[in-house]
Design a protein around this motif. Structure first.
Motif, mmCIF file in Angstrom:
data_model
loop_
_atom_site.group_PDB
_atom_site.id
_atom_site.type_symbol
_atom_site.label_atom_id
_atom_site.label_comp_id
_atom_site.label_asym_id
_atom_site.label_seq_id
_atom_site.Cartn_x
_atom_site.Cartn_y
_atom_site.Cartn_z
ATOM 1 N N LEU A 106 0.831 -1.204 0.000
ATOM 2 C CA LEU A 106 0.000 0.000 0.000
ATOM 3 C C LEU A 106 0.865 1.253 0.000
ATOM 4 C CD1 LEU A 106 -3.111 -0.133 2.379
ATOM 5 C CD2 LEU A 106 -3.052 0.153 -0.097
ATOM 6 N N ARG A 107 1.935 1.247 0.804
ATOM 7 C CA ARG A 107 2.816 2.417 0.893
ATOM 8 C C ARG A 107 3.585 2.627 -0.415
ATOM 9 N NH1 ARG A 107 2.984 4.351 6.195
ATOM 10 N NH2 ARG A 107 2.122 2.875 7.708
ATOM 11 N N ILE A 108 3.947 1.529 -1.073
ATOM 12 C CA ILE A 108 4.604 1.642 -2.392
ATOM 13 C C ILE A 108 3.632 2.297 -3.380
ATOM 14 C CG2 ILE A 108 5.415 0.306 -4.389
ATOM 15 C CD1 ILE A 108 6.590 -1.720 -2.343
ATOM 16 N N LEU A 109 2.359 1.856 -3.322
ATOM 17 C CA LEU A 109 1.341 2.419 -4.213
ATOM 18 C C LEU A 109 1.079 3.886 -3.878
ATOM 19 C CD1 LEU A 109 -0.053 1.016 -6.534
ATOM 20 C CD2 LEU A 109 -2.009 0.573 -5.062
ATOM 21 N N ALA A 110 1.073 4.206 -2.572
ATOM 22 C CA ALA A 110 0.854 5.595 -2.142
ATOM 23 C C ALA A 110 1.963 6.503 -2.655
ATOM 24 C CB ALA A 110 0.780 5.662 -0.619
ATOM 25 N N THR A 111 3.196 5.980 -2.723
ATOM 26 C CA THR A 111 4.326 6.756 -3.249
ATOM 27 C C THR A 111 4.069 7.150 -4.700
ATOM 28 O OG1 THR A 111 5.821 5.501 -1.815
ATOM 29 C CG2 THR A 111 6.841 6.756 -3.594
ATOM 30 N N ARG A 112 3.471 6.233 -5.464
ATOM 31 C CA ARG A 112 3.191 6.501 -6.881
ATOM 32 C C ARG A 112 2.112 7.580 -7.046
ATOM 33 N NH1 ARG A 112 5.251 1.753 -9.459
ATOM 34 N NH2 ARG A 112 6.808 1.009 -7.985
ATOM 35 N N CYS A 113 1.318 7.810 -5.996
ATOM 36 C CA CYS A 113 0.245 8.810 -6.080
ATOM 37 C C CYS A 113 0.760 10.230 -5.850
ATOM 38 C CB CYS A 113 -0.837 8.517 -5.025
ATOM 39 S SG CYS A 113 -1.597 6.904 -5.179
ATOM 40 N N MET A 114 1.978 10.346 -5.326
ATOM 41 C CA MET A 114 2.486 11.646 -4.905
ATOM 42 C C MET A 114 2.888 12.530 -6.078
ATOM 43 S SD MET A 114 2.295 11.795 -1.652
ATOM 44 C CE MET A 114 1.012 10.606 -1.341
ATOM 45 N N MET A 115 2.883 13.839 -5.830
ATOM 46 C CA MET A 115 3.414 14.817 -6.775
ATOM 47 C C MET A 115 4.920 14.929 -6.565
ATOM 48 S SD MET A 115 0.644 15.873 -8.266
ATOM 49 C CE MET A 115 0.895 17.482 -9.003
ATOM 50 N N GLN A 116 5.617 15.557 -7.517
ATOM 51 C CA GLN A 116 7.055 15.786 -7.402
ATOM 52 C C GLN A 116 7.294 17.014 -6.518
ATOM 53 O OE1 GLN A 116 9.381 13.854 -9.341
ATOM 54 N NE2 GLN A 116 10.992 14.792 -8.132
ATOM 55 N N ALA A 117 8.213 16.896 -5.552
ATOM 56 C CA ALA A 117 8.613 18.071 -4.768
ATOM 57 C C ALA A 117 9.452 18.977 -5.664
ATOM 58 C CB ALA A 117 9.412 17.647 -3.541
ATOM 59 N N VAL A 118 9.310 20.307 -5.491
ATOM 60 C CA VAL A 118 10.001 21.247 -6.386
ATOM 61 C C VAL A 118 10.610 22.412 -5.606
ATOM 62 C CG1 VAL A 118 8.646 20.748 -8.459
ATOM 63 C CG2 VAL A 118 7.800 22.445 -6.826
ATOM 64 N N TYR A 119 11.671 22.988 -6.186
ATOM 65 C CA TYR A 119 12.253 24.224 -5.668
ATOM 66 C C TYR A 119 11.449 25.406 -6.206
ATOM 67 C CZ TYR A 119 16.281 21.241 -4.656
ATOM 68 O OH TYR A 119 17.093 20.240 -4.192
ATOM 69 N N PHE A 120 11.374 26.464 -5.405
ATOM 70 C CA PHE A 120 10.688 27.677 -5.860
ATOM 71 C C PHE A 120 11.244 28.879 -5.100
ATOM 72 C CE2 PHE A 120 8.498 26.451 -2.062
ATOM 73 C CZ PHE A 120 7.984 27.617 -1.498
ATOM 74 N N CYS A 121 10.973 30.056 -5.627
ATOM 75 C CA CYS A 121 11.399 31.298 -4.979
ATOM 76 C C CYS A 121 10.221 31.854 -4.184
ATOM 77 C CB CYS A 121 11.868 32.303 -6.029
ATOM 78 S SG CYS A 121 12.305 33.896 -5.327
ATOM 79 N N SER A 122 10.460 32.196 -2.931
ATOM 80 C CA SER A 122 9.368 32.600 -2.026
ATOM 81 C C SER A 122 8.590 33.806 -2.539
ATOM 82 C CB SER A 122 9.923 32.891 -0.635
ATOM 83 O OG SER A 122 10.900 33.920 -0.695
ATOM 84 N N GLY A 123 9.247 34.683 -3.294
ATOM 85 C CA GLY A 123 8.572 35.880 -3.797
ATOM 86 C C GLY A 123 7.698 35.623 -4.999
ATOM 87 N N MET A 124 7.713 34.383 -5.531
ATOM 88 C CA MET A 124 6.954 34.053 -6.741
ATOM 89 C C MET A 124 5.843 33.042 -6.468
ATOM 90 S SD MET A 124 8.606 35.853 -9.027
ATOM 91 C CE MET A 124 8.366 35.192 -10.675
ATOM 92 N N ASP A 125 5.611 32.727 -5.199
ATOM 93 C CA ASP A 125 4.621 31.705 -4.851
ATOM 94 C C ASP A 125 4.073 32.012 -3.464
ATOM 95 O OD1 ASP A 125 3.119 29.339 -4.806
ATOM 96 O OD2 ASP A 125 4.705 28.200 -5.776
ATOM 97 N N ASN A 126 2.895 31.517 -3.161
ATOM 98 C CA ASN A 126 2.366 31.718 -1.812
ATOM 99 C C ASN A 126 2.000 30.402 -1.125
ATOM 100 O OD1 ASN A 126 0.083 31.055 -3.263
ATOM 101 N ND2 ASN A 126 -0.763 33.134 -3.251
ATOM 102 N N ASP A 127 2.246 29.283 -1.806
ATOM 103 C CA ASP A 127 1.993 27.973 -1.202
ATOM 104 C C ASP A 127 3.341 27.336 -0.865
ATOM 105 O OD1 ASP A 127 1.156 25.484 -0.413
ATOM 106 O OD2 ASP A 127 0.719 24.759 -2.434
ATOM 107 N N PHE A 128 3.714 27.354 0.407
ATOM 108 C CA PHE A 128 5.024 26.861 0.832
ATOM 109 C C PHE A 128 4.963 25.432 1.375
ATOM 110 C CE2 PHE A 128 6.939 31.289 2.068
ATOM 111 C CZ PHE A 128 6.577 31.769 0.818
ATOM 112 N N HIS A 129 3.801 24.893 1.594
ATOM 113 C CA HIS A 129 3.630 23.676 2.390
ATOM 114 C C HIS A 129 4.305 22.458 1.758
ATOM 115 C CE1 HIS A 129 1.692 21.353 5.546
ATOM 116 N NE2 HIS A 129 1.364 20.447 4.650
#
Length: 950
Positions: free
Chosen positions: A737-760
């Motif tokens: 189940l956890r292996i399958l849950a991993t496949r459901c995830m989005m890719q984590a990404v780098y971003f600049c704080s001044g260009m986005d408001n969703d930091f979570h």
């Protein structure tokens, strides 16, 4: 001499702005030739003896290519045979504007001394600069500028050699330009006729890119695809909403299907499904395209059929049959997606592709099909006279164009990489295919390395915290030489604990903007392959001066907390420091120290303190909703002589793995908060978006099959559901189940704080996060180090660091490099897995079904961390009766029904029938299905030579 041009421009506010442009002309721009004594050039580039053996040009000569020759025939120009070339400023400027990739390659060629390429700044030379005439197009003006410069060179060389044999040859594929050049008395040839005239170099002819005229010759008259709309009409359609613009992603498992991801933010439709040749309309993976939505009654669902374009021919009947199968499948499905068709290509993102030649069955044919290694790229038709030599070789091919009357795009041969299956060749292929920069570091880059022998200066001792007395140690995988991090834990007089994470101070050695910094920024990350590492920074830094090895003094950036015994932070601070690690341990060695009650030295006490705190920190994170997912990772044991894999095991994780991870996470979160507090507009952060609810469909269905419920309202709800999803009769179920849950995830990404408001960060359940702890192998961490150093007044800032737009562009490159590094790593594991099974023969093993498709099941073998596909359709024999239910999902084969997570038994072997796409072949043993299951074979290990006792 000064020329100026004045014009007026209307501003946005409605005002009028007068603009004056000055253009300086000089008479001290040299020709760059060794033969010239008039030009006072101290370092001439063009040789006196400029001889290339040619049937057309029996005399020494310099080449002047026009813009289109440079743009389209660069593979010819960069060949070692082609030397003594004059690249005009006019050409260089136009190439820079039209293709940054070609511009970089031609600049590299210019800097290569052996090539003798000379840049002539004709736009600033008094005798070669020309004004644009009234009614003359920019393109015609540039063609005329090229002819004027070629004429000047011809006359100049005739003058300085007193009518000697040295000539200038203009290369152009433009008929009108060629005629006008001939009228001016210039020696001019089409690129193709010049290359074909070269003596003893037939392979160079294969590298000729096909012109539009050539492409029409090699294709038939039958119209196979709709005409692409002109760009002006596409732009109008995008503005008024008739068309949508996006990036095309081909389907790896179904060559007749793809998805266009729409660029426009806030659009009602984020992606458009494409199906069938007509609707794909010559789009190639990663092209930017314009699509038109089909009426809703023609929308379809993504196919569950696995379709690979492995047919040896391009028969239309076979394509029609395949498309009909897809159409019948779509009519059965209810999960419809917005579906469309490509009406035009806005930007081609073609690159040279690696693959293999499929030789034509026609004797002495020169036209053959090239099959790319990447299944998302269509086969390419090329012309070559070397087919017999290239069969069985890995080669590179570039696409020249894709006419509407051709089943495949046309292209040309670029390079032979080596024999298919050879480890070095295959490694080169996977690095090229995943765009991993792996060329040796240039002298310009190496010149910024510290001079050896290196030592810490008195000045550094004065401005840094001296932590050499602390019992610091590092804990890493076996064989690690690029040690980024080290830790310590000690008890303070007040009864609290001091915990330190010490990170290599790479930013001390890599200063902003120099060649070393630019190269590290471009590479973005170190890439780890099986038995090979592609460093982001030169080895002197990665494995020596920056590596926190034991018993040597090193510069570090330290994050130090005071904690109580409940792992609650009382205070923290950051400082540049000097450390001396007392031990470089592996995870197993550190675990052994913690577990061995007879060991009570300072390092062991430190490790025990860290491990105790880490458990508390992890428990707290999980309580907040942090996810504990699973992904089968494997480790190869490599033969020290042959470098072939001799054993394959899934990685075993210990408490010490988790211990190090917890403190790295804590350091990253602490630093993220600090740099955001100081630089709210330009902090480089990392986020992990929450997956859309539809991503969890397969996970929810899998749990439901065991009468369990998965809640996905939040990360906390998902984490709790996964913790509770256990069955006593099936212990491995939760891991699956956890292996399958991993496949459901989005890719984590780098971003600049001044260009986005969703930091979570969804996976870590953290409101803010960054990367600080691995600057040897990640460029993001170097930027974070610089921001933190400025925040604590340990270093000075620079403009790019505070520019949120440049930071955002940097993040885009880092996200791309990080993604491609992951793909390259997986490809390396896949190749070494094939080598392992090549030497093992046939193996029988138990596995579990991970996914159910319409005509196949995908199986995970836990012992090897390996996935493979069992197909239930076979071209060579009648297919069994199949019934697919997408709700389950289940697949009924004859009388047996397959569900997700069912236990099966299979044979595993290497299928080498397709030399290019060798794959692990799985065949079903259990359950026994007549006509499908294979008889239980005896395992057939391949005899191995006896291993030396080491």
């Amino acid at each position: 001499m000064l020329k100026s041009k004045t014009f007026v421009k209307k501003t946005r506010s409605g005002g009028v702005l007068k603009i004056v442009r000055e253009h300086y002309l000089r008479d001290d721009i040299w020709c760059g030739s060794e033969v010239c004594k008039e030009c006072k050039d101290e370092a001439p580039v063009l040789q006196e003896d400029a001889c290339i053996e040619s049937n057309l040009c029996s005399y020494p000569h310099y080449l002047i290519p026009d813009t289109n020759v440079v743009l389209h025939q660069l593979d010819i120009l960069v060949d070692p045979l082609i030397t003594n070339v004059v690249i005009l400023q006019t050409v260089l400027q136009e190439v820079r504007h039209r293709s940054p990739t070609v511009y970089k390659r031609i600049k590299d060629a210019i800097h290569e001394k052996d090539k003798h390429f000379y840049t002539f700044t004709n736009e600033h030379h008094r005798e070669t600069f020309i004004e644009r005439e009234q009614g003359e197009s920019a393109n015609d003006r540039n063609d005329r500028a090229i002819r004027v410069a070629a004429k000047w060179y011809t006359d100049h060389l005739a003058k300085v050699t007193d009518g000697g044999p040295l000539k200038v040859v203009l290369l152009t594929n433009d008929r009108a330009n060629k005629e006008k050049a001939e009228q001016c008395g210039l020696i001019v040839y089409r690129c193709e006729e010049y290359i074909k005239s070269l003596i003893g170099n037939p392979e160079l002819v294969d590298r000729l890119a096909l012109t539009a005229d050539d492409q029409n010759e090699v294709t038939g008259s039958k119209l196979l695809f709709p005409e692409h709309l002109p760009l002006s009409r596409i732009q109008t359609g995008i503005k008024n909403g008739t068309f949508l613009q996006g990036t095309f992603h081909a389907n790896r498992d179904n060559y007749l299907e793809g998805t266009v991801f729409i660029h426009r933010e806030g659009a009602d439709i984020n992606e458009v499904l494409l199906r069938g040749f007509q609707n794909l309309n010559r789009a190639v993976h990663q092209d930017v395209v314009a699509v038109e939505l089909l009426p809703k009654e023609h929308w379809v669902a993504p196919s569950s059929v696995v379709l690979l374009d492995d047919s040896p021919n391009d028969e239309d009947a076979e394509e029609d049959e395949t498309e009909n199968k897809l159409k019948s499948e779509a009519s059965e499905s209810s999960a419809l997606k917005p579906t469309g068709r490509v009406v035009g290509v806005i930007k081609r993102n073609w690159r040279p592709f690696c693959g293999m030649l499929s030789q034509s069955q026609i004797k002495e044919a020169t036209r053959h099909l090239f099959t790319p290694a990447d299944r998302r790229i269509p086969r390419i038709r090329i012309e070559t006279r070397q087919a017999a030599t290239l069969v069985g070789q890995r080669i590179m091919v570039a696409i020249d164009g894709w006419p509407k009357n051709s089943r495949y795009p046309n292209g040309h041969f670029v390079k032979n990489l080596g024999t298919a299956g050879d480890k070095e060749t295959e490694t080169e292929v996977l690095l090229l295919e995943h765009d991993v920069p792996h060329q040796p570091f240039s002298q310009a880059v190496l010149s910024f390395l510290p001079k050896m022998p290196w030592s810490i200066t008195e000045e550094e001792l004065k401005v840094r915290a001296d932590l050499r007395h602390l019992f610091v140690c590092s804990v890493d995988p076996p064989g690690c030489t690029d040690i980024d991090d080290a830790l310590h834990c000690r008890e303070l007089e007040n009864g609290n604990l001091e915990v330190g994470v010490h990170i290599a101070d790479v930013s001390h050695f890599i200063r902003p903007g120099n060649a070393l910094d630019q190269e590290a920024a471009s590479r973005g990350t170190t890439v780890y392959l099986c038995g090979k590492r592609i460093d982001m920074v030169p080895e002197l830094l990665s494995s020596n001066l920056c590596s926190l090895r034991s018993n040597v003094e090193r510069l570090a950036f330290s994050c130090i907390w005071e904690m109580n015994h409940k792992a609650e932070i009382i205070k923290n601070h950051f400082t540049k420091s000097i450390i001396n690690s007392k031990a470089s341990l592996t995870y197993a060695e550190a675990q052994m120290r913690i577990d061995d009650t007879t060991m009570n030295d300072d390092i062991t006490k430190s490790l025990r303190g860290l491990n105790k705190l880490a458990k508390i920190l992890k428990g707290r994170r999980i309580d907040k909703g942090a996810l504990t997912l699973s992904s089968p990772e494997v480790r190869f044991h490599i033969d020290s002589e042959t470098h072939d894999p001799i054993d394959l095991q899934t990685k075993e994780l210990m408490e010490t793995n988790s211990m190090v991870e917890e403190f790295m996470l804590l350091a990253n979160i602490s630093v993220a908060q600090k740099i955001y507090d100081e630089f709210s507009e330009c902090a480089l952060l990392r986020k992990h978006p929450a997956p859309p609810p539809s991503n969890y469909d397969i996970l929810i269905k899998a749990a439901k099959s065991k009468d369990l419920e998965i809640h996905t309202d939040s990360a906390k709800a998902l984490a709790d559901s996964l913790n509770n999803a256990t069955t006593e009769s099936f212990p491995y179920f939760n891991t699956l189940l956890r292996i399958l849950a991993t496949r459901c995830m989005m890719q984590a990404v780098y971003f600049c704080s001044g260009m986005d408001n969703d930091f979570h960060h969804y996976g870590l359940a953290s409101p803010i996060y960054t990367h600080f702890t691995s600057p040897i192998r990640r460029y993001s961490d170097i930027i974070v180090h610089r921001l933190l150093a400025v925040a604590i007044n340990a270093d000075s800032t620079y403009p790019d660091l505070m520019d949120k737009h440049k930071q955002s562009a940097l993040c885009s490159n880092l996200n791309y490099r990080h993604k491609m590094a992951q793909y390259a790593q997986r490809a390396s594991v896949a190749f070494h897995t094939q080598l392992f099974f090549k030497n093992k023969g046939i193996i029988n093993e138990e596995g579990f079904i991970l996914f159910v498709r319409k005509n196949a099941i995908i199986i995970l073998i836990p012992k090897f961390g390996l996935e493979g596909t069992v197909f239930f359709e076979n071209k060579d024999k009648p297919s069994p009766h199949l019934n697919f239910d997408s709700e389950g999902p289940t697949l009924k084969v004859e009388e047996h029904t397959f569900h997700i997570f069912d236990k099966v038994k299979v044979t595993i072997s290497l299928d080498a029938s397709n030399l290019q796409h060798q794959r692990i072949r799985m065949a079903l043993i259990e359950p026994v299905i007549p006509g499908v299951s294979v008889p239980v074979p005896e395992s057939e290990p391949v005899a191995k030579k006896p291993k030396l006792d080491r």
